[in-house]
Design a protein around this motif. Structure first.
Motif, PDB file in Angstrom:
ATOM      1  N   HIS A 126      10.091 114.377   6.517  1.00 60.09           N
ATOM      2  CA  HIS A 126      11.376 113.675   6.558  1.00 60.09           C
ATOM      3  C   HIS A 126      12.236 114.118   7.742  1.00 60.09           C
ATOM      4  CE1 HIS A 126      11.494 111.369   2.830  1.00 60.09           C
ATOM      5  NE2 HIS A 126      11.005 112.399   2.158  1.00 60.09           N
ATOM      6  N   ASN A 138      16.811 109.129   3.857  1.00 57.11           N
ATOM      7  CA  ASN A 138      16.034 109.622   2.727  1.00 57.11           C
ATOM      8  C   ASN A 138      16.827 109.416   1.446  1.00 57.11           C
ATOM      9  OD1 ASN A 138      14.181 111.019   1.109  1.00 57.11           O
ATOM     10  ND2 ASN A 138      15.137 112.978   1.545  1.00 57.11           N
ATOM     11  N   ASN A 174       7.822 107.479   5.560  1.00 54.63           N
ATOM     12  CA  ASN A 174       8.585 106.328   6.061  1.00 54.63           C
ATOM     13  C   ASN A 174       7.882 105.565   7.180  1.00 54.63           C
ATOM     14  OD1 ASN A 174      10.407 107.564   4.373  1.00 54.63           O
ATOM     15  ND2 ASN A 174      12.008 107.837   5.902  1.00 54.63           N
ATOM     16  N   GLY A 194      10.050 110.519   9.987  1.00 54.86           N
ATOM     17  CA  GLY A 194      11.153 110.392   9.036  1.00 54.86           C
ATOM     18  C   GLY A 194      12.445 109.950   9.696  1.00 54.86           C
TER      19      GLY A 194
END
Length: 415
Positions: free
Chosen positions: A212, A224, A91, A218
């Motif tokens: 994540h 997510n 991310n 994350g």
């Protein structure tokens, strides 16, 4: 630069694709593009040499020409042989990858969540508009037929005026344990992997899928899996603005491990005339309403209206009306297979038409859904209800919360 980097494609030309990030999701991107006649995977980029070799072997096994390999995405973006790129990085790299690609004249398919923080979402929209590139976010629910039909029925008033949307992410997540600091393994460019994030010692939990669950890279499960259902909440409510207030509570319960993000989280978003609620449960839990439980997971949405309610998930949707909650509609998904393929085909269509209106999940849609996830995480982290000032793009009277709208970028990886 953008004009010179992009060739003019005919309606029947195959789009020359580059893929950045070849972990689990990037591997899915590759396999999907190989199934689409309108795409040719011509380049691969990853910080892990082993991932490059593994995925290129898959291409040649499919009797396709070997893709050119890159360790630095900027070299891929500079290639005139590439029309568009598909980004499946962690991310914290989404925004910078998309911005670099668009400014180099490439169209972009970017995995969800669109951004790592709120600031990045605004920048991604601005760059997409400035460069005129097609930017699709990987919210493939927007290209799933039963989802599109359900949203149309909501707009037509099948359950009356909708007043509440609820997103559920009851996805079982076991403890990630602890992994020690160790030297960076050969073949991995750890500096490039961390990019905008602070420089940390290498650990396997920070590198493989478990990135994540660290705030550096994350956004927890709300950003997510949950961003898909957050987007559906906004879609069903018809909201194109951010909420007035957000409150989020929760915690990381039971486990003593490396994870930083919560495994239990509840968020409420107030838009004034309607509300959205979101819940993450990573521990053992039961299903809710009539949403079907898939193994140990319940992932989906419930919309509540004046005349009834609607459940929607990957198994289809059901509509219940009246005081007795009579089921009046139960529709199953069309047997069209993996919905990512339809979403990528939609992206390729826009690459040819040059019309961003052809995109089912254009960057502004994806950035908005991601922003709600970020707002919830900020409320959770500062421990209080927050009020959003949309005109100023910041929280009202909360300096601590405002700091989390962006981050201290590690140079030169600055958004």
């Amino acid at each position: 630069m953008a004009a010179s980097a992009s060739r003019v494609m005919g309606a029947n030309d195959r789009v020359q694709m580059g893929i950045v990030g070849l972990g689990g999701r990037g591997g899915d991107h590759l396999k999907t593009y190989l199934q689409i006649p309108g795409a040719q995977v011509a380049a691969l980029c990853d910080v892990n040499q082993a991932a490059l070799e593994k995925n290129n072997a898959l291409i040649t096994r499919e009797s396709q020409p070997k893709a050119k390999e890159f360790g630095d995405m900027r070299a891929m973006f500079a290639s005139k042989d590439i029309d568009a790129v598909s980004i499946a990085t962690p991310n914290h790299w989404h925004a910078l990858s998309m911005i670099r690609a668009a400014e180099a004249g490439k169209d972009v398919y970017c995995e969800k969540p669109a951004s790592y923080n709120i600031h990045e979402g605004y920048r991604m929209v601005e760059v997409a508009r400035k460069t005129g590139r097609m930017v699709q976010i990987g919210s493939q629910s927007r290209s799933t037929f039963h989802n599109m039909r359900a949203m149309q029925l909501l707009r037509e008033g099948i359950i009356g005026k909708v007043y509440l949307a609820k997103g559920l992410c009851y996805k079982r997540r076991k403890s990630i344990g602890r992994t020690p600091e160790e030297p960076v393994p050969p073949g991995i460019d750890w500096d490039q992997f961390l990019g905008p994030a602070p420089l940390r010692p290498f650990t396997w939990n920070r590198f493989r899928y478990n990135w994540h669950w660290f705030w550096d890279t994350g956004n927890g499960d709300i950003g997510n899996q949950g961003v898909h259902e957050m987007d559906i909440c906004l879609w069903g409510l018809g909201k194109t603005s951010l909420p007035r207030t957000v409150t989020s509570t929760g915690g990381k319960f039971l486990y003593e491990d490396d994870q930083e993000t919560p495994n239990t989280q509840l968020a409420t978003f107030d838009f004034g005339d309607v509300q959205a609620q979101f819940e993450v449960r990573g521990l053992l839990t039961g299903p809710e309403s009539y949403l079907l439980r898939r193994g140990t997971n319940t992932v989906g949405n419930i919309f509540f209206g004046a005349d009834g309610y609607m459940n929607i998930d990957s198994n289809g949707f059901q509509v219940f009306k009246g005081e007795g909650s009579e089921k009046i509609l139960d529709e199953k998904p069309q047997p069209t297979g993996y919905d990512t393929k339809a979403h990528m085909e939609n992206f390729l269509k826009a690459c040819r038409s040059r019309k961003s209106s052809d995109l089912n999940a254009e960057i502004e849609i994806g950035a908005r859904a991601a922003a709600l996830c970020h707002m919830a995480n900020i409320s959770y982290r500062v421990g209080r209800k927050l009020t959003w000032d949309d005109a100023k793009r910041k929280f009202a009277g909360d300096v601590e919360a405002d700091k989390l709208i962006t981050r201290d970028y590690r140079k030169p990886y600055v958004v």
